[in-house]
Design a protein around this motif. Sequence first.
Motif, PDB file in Angstrom:
ATOM      1  N   LEU A  15       0.809  -1.217   0.000  1.00 47.04           N
ATOM      2  CA  LEU A  15       0.000   0.000   0.000  1.00 47.04           C
ATOM      3  C   LEU A  15       0.846   1.272   0.000  1.00 47.04           C
ATOM      4  N   PRO A  16       1.855   1.397   0.874  1.00 50.07           N
ATOM      5  CA  PRO A  16       2.691   2.614   0.808  1.00 50.07           C
ATOM      6  C   PRO A  16       3.440   2.744  -0.515  1.00 50.07           C
ATOM      7  N   GLN A  19       0.980   4.051  -2.991  1.00 51.15           N
ATOM      8  CA  GLN A  19       0.720   5.466  -2.717  1.00 51.15           C
ATOM      9  C   GLN A  19       1.845   6.341  -3.267  1.00 51.15           C
ATOM     10  N   THR A  23       1.543   9.110  -6.300  1.00 49.67           N
ATOM     11  CA  THR A  23       1.980  10.486  -6.047  1.00 49.67           C
ATOM     12  C   THR A  23       3.003  10.939  -7.084  1.00 49.67           C
ATOM     13  N   SER A  46      -8.552   1.735   4.759  1.00 48.13           N
ATOM     14  CA  SER A  46      -7.311   0.967   4.643  1.00 48.13           C
ATOM     15  C   SER A  46      -7.541  -0.460   5.119  1.00 48.13           C
ATOM     16  N   LEU A  52      -2.297   3.453   5.928  1.00 52.48           N
ATOM     17  CA  LEU A  52      -2.697   4.668   5.232  1.00 52.48           C
ATOM     18  C   LEU A  52      -3.933   5.258   5.893  1.00 52.48           C
ATOM     19  N   GLY A  56      -5.670   9.640   2.631  1.00 56.71           N
ATOM     20  CA  GLY A  56      -4.620   9.179   1.733  1.00 56.71           C
ATOM     21  C   GLY A  56      -5.154   8.218   0.689  1.00 56.71           C
ATOM     22  N   ILE A  57      -6.059   7.344   1.099  1.00 53.00           N
ATOM     23  CA  ILE A  57      -6.658   6.397   0.153  1.00 53.00           C
ATOM     24  C   ILE A  57      -7.521   7.132  -0.860  1.00 53.00           C
ATOM     25  N   ARG A  59      -7.100  10.131  -1.936  1.00 46.30           N
ATOM     26  CA  ARG A  59      -6.201  10.786  -2.900  1.00 46.30           C
ATOM     27  C   ARG A  59      -5.631   9.776  -3.897  1.00 46.30           C
ATOM     28  N   MET A  60      -5.334   8.583  -3.435  1.00 41.47           N
ATOM     29  CA  MET A  60      -4.838   7.539  -4.335  1.00 41.47           C
ATOM     30  C   MET A  60      -5.887   7.190  -5.391  1.00 41.47           C
TER      31      MET A  60
END
Length: 420
Positions: A15-16, A19, A23, A46, A52, A56-57, A59-60
């Motif tokens: 996941l990171p 991300q 980005t 998440s 996350l 953040g999710i 935005r992904m």
Amino acid sequence: MPADLAVIGLGHLGLPLAQAAVTAGIDTIGYDPDPRPYAELRAGRSPVEGTLTASGIRRMLSGGFRPTTDPAELGRVRTAVICSPTPLGPDRTVDLTALGDAARALAARLRPHTTVLLESAVPPGTTENVLRPLLEEGSGLVAGRDFHLACSPGRLDPGNRTHTLANTPKVIGGLTPACTESAAAFYGRLTDKVVRARGPREAEMTKVLETNFRHVNIALVNEMAVLCHDLGVDFWDVVRCAETKPFGFQPFRPGPGVGGHGVPLDPGCPPYSTHTPGHPLRMVSLAQEINDRMPSYVIRRCATLLNEHGKSVRGARVLLLGVTYKPDSADQEAAPAREIATRLMDMGAQIGYHDPHVLDWRVRERPVPRADSLYEAAAAADLTVLLQQHRTYDLQGLAVKAQLLLDTRGATPAGAAHRL
């Protein structure tokens, strides 16, 4: 729809990475055969605690990230990164089942000129002796000639805002120099520095060294903490003094046990000895033995403290504070709290817990009562045990309110509590 990148395995590594790729403007899909991560991500949540945030999710997803359970999507990417979980099995060796499944799913759809990268923590030799044959047999392609293959072990520290994927150097070991450069070109878009290893085995062994370094040093301070307690020496003050030395010393601190995703590994023991000379790492084995004893030591300290105050463990109300494996995170991977709670229950104690990051906690599939008011719960408990020092805890105030406080992290002011 074609994508530049497929991240295989949507856990604490995948996941990171996904991300960071989104980005950086990389068209990314996330593949996991388990439908739960797909459903959670599509719902904006998440699937892995502490990895996350919901924002953040979002935005992904708005940046084009597409989670999927369809392996056909893997045949449309230029780069595939395998981040499958590799947990310890019952015999304390790494379970490569999920990695093998990921390799087979990818191999059936692998195209020429694709770059395949392995981030999962694996024993040295896995990239060449396990992953490579699966990819070649399933695709009919040859690694190093028809497609690039490299290992770049994950180095992320979940929840760490200082050391991120962007500013943590990425170690890469390719099957051939061309494989290494292809991997370096990809990771160069995500991180500030790329470190080229001689090959996959050197990259794999780097992860082994880093993880074993942590466990061996934690074992050293855990053993010294027990010795210092028996001798009447304040070990926390010893560490405070020792860490002022500007060379030749790196401070580690004891605790109730060792959690986290990185597990100690001895590649010199079976079943890895078919690929190694078979020289066991005795320090690693001993370190694991010492660290595995820490939950039992915490239990003994709990029983002793209660006895000294005229109480028995049976029937005692024990409040556990912080049930995650690291501070300020919801990640409970291998945290010692569950084992400590289980043993206290077996001894007849009434267990409750408080953790600002964990709203529901179960031991043996049974819910453990969660304290709504921390101070009231500590005042009512016969013994409060600090297992993790989350930033939100006012430990000085807690020491005043608690009837009896055992601090396993050395986080309370000197003299305010009983320390490990």
